[in-house]
Design a protein around this motif. Structure first.
Motif, PDB file in Angstrom:
ATOM      1  N   LYS A 281       1.153  -1.512  -0.039  1.00  0.00           N
ATOM      2  CA  LYS A 281       0.425  -0.182  -0.101  1.00  0.00           C
ATOM      3  C   LYS A 281       1.446   1.217  -0.276  1.00  0.00           C
ATOM      4  CE  LYS A 281      -1.449  -2.427   3.028  1.00  0.00           C
ATOM      5  NZ  LYS A 281      -1.401  -3.291   2.211  1.00  0.00           N
ATOM      6  N   ASP A 282       0.566   2.747  -0.787  1.00  0.00           N
ATOM      7  CA  ASP A 282       1.394   3.714  -0.762  1.00  0.00           C
ATOM      8  C   ASP A 282       1.249   4.290   0.639  1.00  0.00           C
ATOM      9  OD1 ASP A 282      -0.869   5.549  -0.434  1.00  0.00           O
ATOM     10  OD2 ASP A 282      -1.728   4.504  -2.261  1.00  0.00           O
ATOM     11  N   ASP A 283       1.824   4.944   0.422  1.00  0.00           N
ATOM     12  CA  ASP A 283       2.003   5.939   1.927  1.00  0.00           C
ATOM     13  C   ASP A 283       0.903   6.711   2.772  1.00  0.00           C
ATOM     14  OD1 ASP A 283       4.827   4.590   2.428  1.00  0.00           O
ATOM     15  OD2 ASP A 283       5.719   6.768   1.813  1.00  0.00           O
TER      16      ASP A 283
ATOM     17  N   GLU B 232       6.822  -3.793   3.496  1.00  0.00           N
ATOM     18  CA  GLU B 232       6.127  -2.046   3.988  1.00  0.00           C
ATOM     19  C   GLU B 232       5.580  -2.399   5.310  1.00  0.00           C
ATOM     20  OE1 GLU B 232       0.922  -1.985   2.886  1.00  0.00           O
ATOM     21  OE2 GLU B 232       1.835  -4.776   3.123  1.00  0.00           O
TER      22      GLU B 232
END
Length: 464
Positions: A129-131, A151
């Protein structure tokens, strides 16, 4: 000199359409039988195709699944898989029932929160997942499924900046699917559990999840049993909060009578489709109902420890489940307006009905498959009762734009201005593959609720 020539015989001529009548919820039957004028007016006013969404049936499905887990002796949190349908009304229904939502993107998380679902009832899944998503999830106290050690480190750094502690599920690769791109290998899982202990100030290991393809209840139960063992191992290593096993989604839905489905599978051949199209796989449209599948999963024997639910209860393990299609069973249907009927293919034994819209609004094509339950014909004018074989095409310039490749045996001739109703499309069909191709507007969704005491149905546009 001109000469007449008889068209060559087609290999598909004379093939009889196979009926796959779609099952109907009583509410759907009542709408189609008693309120056709309203449905026709909505289609004419709001455009074709039009998705009708029925949140009251969604709520029935949530209640039925909760009952199935309870009767199986299991404790389970239900998280609606938001990816299965973008309609806002389902998120609001989940919030009203105290159910949760599973999301995999920042916009999905924002919509879940806006629908009234609190962060502690939201699961965040998806690989790497992105930040932005991780930050929002941490700040709202969501349950975050982590797919890799890298992650996990990024999540810990995000939680450290926020001065918070993130609730984490480690997604482990199930033994039955060793080549899956999702989940931690055995070695990475061991490393991740150790890292959770090192990062205890910012990471709280809550349990384990997994990803499966397919609808085998035995395979899902076996994978869930593996996750229980992972929880017990993590506790021995100091993660006393490891008490959750997320069994994912993959609960089947029954679209048609199972006997008709078995007969279809036995008789299926390319000649039943436009251009002799051949499909390798179909959704199991005659499968068992979701509640029945839950009972089978929970009752599955696991070694010498009785059933899966009994083992979980003995060790203080709770389940999380992420149904999408199963909660949307019968909770919506899709209507198209017929734009043209091409009878030039009469020598082939079937016509092509072109509707206003495209196959992007019935997304089984995304899976290189065909949506098989028969569409219903709502005629604008009386027509003789006779079988009318036809496929259904979209109105784009794509040769592959077939809404239904299979030859349908409509009960009477289809004409321009008629309406076709595809039943039970809320689960993944409505908007998984939507596109403004040709600059066409995306289809609207109308929320319908039946009135009490014989009052007419009420409707509104979704999101308003």
């Amino acid at each position: 000199m001109l000469t007449s020539r008889k068209p060559p015989a087609s290999p598909t001529a004379g093939v009889q359409p196979f009926a796959l009548t779609a099952l109907r919820h009583p509410t759907v039957s009542a709408l189609l039988a008693d309120h056709r004028v309203l449905l026709a007016d909505l289609l004419d006013g709001l455009g074709s195709p039009l998705h009708i969404v029925l949140p009251e049936i969604f709520e029935e499905n949530v209640t039925a699944l909760r009952r199935a887990f309870a009767e199986s002796g299991a404790t389970a949190d239900i998280l609606f898989a938001k990816k299965a349908n973008k309609a806002d009304c389902y998120a609001k229904s989940a919030a009203a029932l105290g159910a949760g939502i599973d999301v995999a993107s920042t916009p999905e998380l924002v919509k879940a929160l806006a629908g009234g679902v609190p962060g502690h009832r939201i699961g965040v899944s998806g690989p790497e997942k992105d930040d932005t998503l991780l930050s929002l999830a941490v700040r709202h106290g969501c349950l975050i499924a982590v797919d890799s050690v890298s992650e996990l480190r990024r999540l810990a750094a995000t939680a450290r900046v926020a001065r918070l502690r993130a609730d984490v599920l480690l997604r482990a690769r199930a033994t039955s699917q060793p080549t899956s791109r999702f989940g931690l290998s055995a070695a990475d899982r061991t490393a991740a559990v150790g890292l959770c202990a090192e990062l205890d100030d910012h990471i709280r290991l809550r349990g384990f999840s997994f990803h499966l393809n397919g609808y085998s209840t035995a395979e899902r139960a076996t994978a869930a049993n593996e996750m229980i063992d992972h929880c017990l191992d993590a506790r021995r290593r100091g993660a006393r909060s490891a008490e959750l096993v997320d069994i994912g989604g993959g609960l089947p839905v029954r679209y048609v009578d199972p006997r008709r489905w078995e007969a279809f599978v036995e008789q299926n051949e390319p000649a039943h489709y436009h251009a002799d199209k051949s499909f390798k796989d179909f959704y199991p449209y005659g499968g068992q109902p979701a509640a029945q599948a839950v009972r089978a999963i929970m009752a599955h024997p696991v070694g010498g420890e009785g059933s899966l639910s009994a083992k979980a209860a003995r060790h203080g393990v709770r389940f999380v489940v992420e149904p999408g299609r199963a909660l949307l069973d019968q909770a919506g249907f899709t209507m198209f307006r017929v734009q043209q009927v091409d009878d030039r293919r009469a020598d082939d034994g079937y016509a092509i009905v072109t509707v206003e819209g495209s196959s992007f609004s019935l997304s089984e094509q995304w899976f290189n498959s065909d949506y098989l339950p028969d569409p219903l014909l709502m005629s604008a004018r009386p027509a003789p009762v006779e079988t009318f074989p036809a496929c259904v095409a979209g109105s784009t310039c794509l040769e592959s734009d077939l809404v239904t490749w299979r030859k349908i045996g409509f009960p009477r001739p289809v004409r321009r201005g008629d309406h076709l109703v595809y039943l039970n499309t809320a689960g993944y069909q409505m908007d998984s593959n939507e596109s403004p191709f040709h600059d066409a507007a995306l289809p609207l969704k109308a929320v319908l609720t039946l009135g009490d005491g014989g009052a007419p149905p009420r409707w509104r546009l979704d999101g308003i």
